[in-house]
Design a protein around this motif. Sequence first.
Motif, PDB file in Angstrom:
ATOM      1  N   ASN A 125     -10.383 -24.454 -10.452  1.00 40.34           N
ATOM      2  CA  ASN A 125      -9.839 -22.834 -11.218  1.00 40.34           C
ATOM      3  C   ASN A 125     -10.845 -23.279 -12.272  1.00 40.34           C
ATOM      4  OD1 ASN A 125      -9.202 -20.614 -13.063  1.00 40.34           O
ATOM      5  ND2 ASN A 125      -7.005 -21.587 -12.235  1.00 40.34           N
ATOM      6  N   LYS A 128      -9.482 -21.100 -16.095  1.00 40.16           N
ATOM      7  CA  LYS A 128      -8.460 -21.876 -16.549  1.00 40.16           C
ATOM      8  C   LYS A 128      -7.514 -23.904 -16.034  1.00 40.16           C
ATOM      9  CE  LYS A 128      -5.029 -18.605 -17.673  1.00 40.16           C
ATOM     10  NZ  LYS A 128      -3.746 -17.651 -17.727  1.00 40.16           N
ATOM     11  N   TYR A 130      -6.136 -27.080 -16.481  1.00 38.53           N
ATOM     12  CA  TYR A 130      -4.930 -27.900 -16.335  1.00 38.53           C
ATOM     13  C   TYR A 130      -4.821 -28.942 -16.471  1.00 38.53           C
ATOM     14  CZ  TYR A 130      -2.953 -22.720 -16.935  1.00 38.53           C
ATOM     15  OH  TYR A 130      -2.589 -21.899 -17.179  1.00 38.53           O
ATOM     16  N   THR A 147      -2.910 -27.669 -21.093  1.00 42.15           N
ATOM     17  CA  THR A 147      -3.926 -26.661 -20.137  1.00 42.15           C
ATOM     18  C   THR A 147      -4.940 -26.667 -21.674  1.00 42.15           C
ATOM     19  OG1 THR A 147      -3.223 -25.720 -22.480  1.00 42.15           O
ATOM     20  CG2 THR A 147      -1.656 -24.854 -21.296  1.00 42.15           C
ATOM     21  N   GLN A 148      -5.893 -25.866 -21.059  1.00 43.45           N
ATOM     22  CA  GLN A 148      -7.396 -25.753 -21.504  1.00 43.45           C
ATOM     23  C   GLN A 148      -7.041 -25.758 -23.183  1.00 43.45           C
ATOM     24  OE1 GLN A 148      -7.753 -22.416 -19.341  1.00 43.45           O
ATOM     25  NE2 GLN A 148      -7.263 -20.912 -21.185  1.00 43.45           N
ATOM     26  N   ASP A 149      -6.207 -25.456 -23.798  1.00 43.30           N
ATOM     27  CA  ASP A 149      -6.794 -24.922 -24.986  1.00 43.30           C
ATOM     28  C   ASP A 149      -6.289 -26.120 -25.982  1.00 43.30           C
ATOM     29  OD1 ASP A 149      -7.111 -22.502 -24.697  1.00 43.30           O
ATOM     30  OD2 ASP A 149      -4.921 -21.712 -24.939  1.00 43.30           O
TER      31      ASP A 149
END
Length: 171
Positions: A125, A128, A130, A147-149
Motif C-alpha cells: 500500500n 497509506k 502503517y 500510521t503514516q502520519d
Amino acid sequence: MAQPNVKRDRASSSSETESSSTAVIDGGKTAAARRKEAVDQMQDLLHEALIDSGHVQRCALVRRKDGALRSASLGYQPSKKSISVIVNNFKSEPMERRKTLEFDGKMYTCRRNDYMSLYAKETGNPVKSYGLVATITASFILIGLYTQDMSASICVECVEKLGEYLREKGK
C-alpha cells in the motif's frame, strides 16, 4: 509470605463453595473488583505511555502464555487470529520466524524480528503506510500500531521503553 485476610460477606458465609469473585479481600473489595481495577490501571498506563505520545495509534497488552488480551487502548480489540500470529512469532526461534505476517487484516513485512522485538511495515500500500511494533516482557507481549502520519522511530521508542519498564517490574 502472609496470606491476605479473606472474609466472606454475609450472603456467602453459608456456602463454602462460593466463587473467588465473591470473596472480600482486606480493604473490602471483591477479587473481581480488584481485577477490574488492575485492568483499568494497565489501560491508563498504555494510554499515558503510548497513545498520548501521538505516535502510537492503537496498542494492546497480551499475556504470553495463552494469548489472552490483558488490556488495550480504548475502542481497540485485536482479533484472536492476529494475537495468535504475534504470540506464535515470539515462540519460534529467530531463524524460523516469518518474513511477513498478517495482523488486523493487513500484511506486514518484518524489518526486525528477534528474541525481544518485532518491527514490521505494511506491504503493498504505497499511499497509506502503517507499522507494527511488538516487544516481549516476562509475562506479556506489548503491541503498538502507528500510521503514516506518525513517526515510526518514536513509536518504537515508546513501545520499547514501556516494555523495558514492565521487564524491570518483573511483569
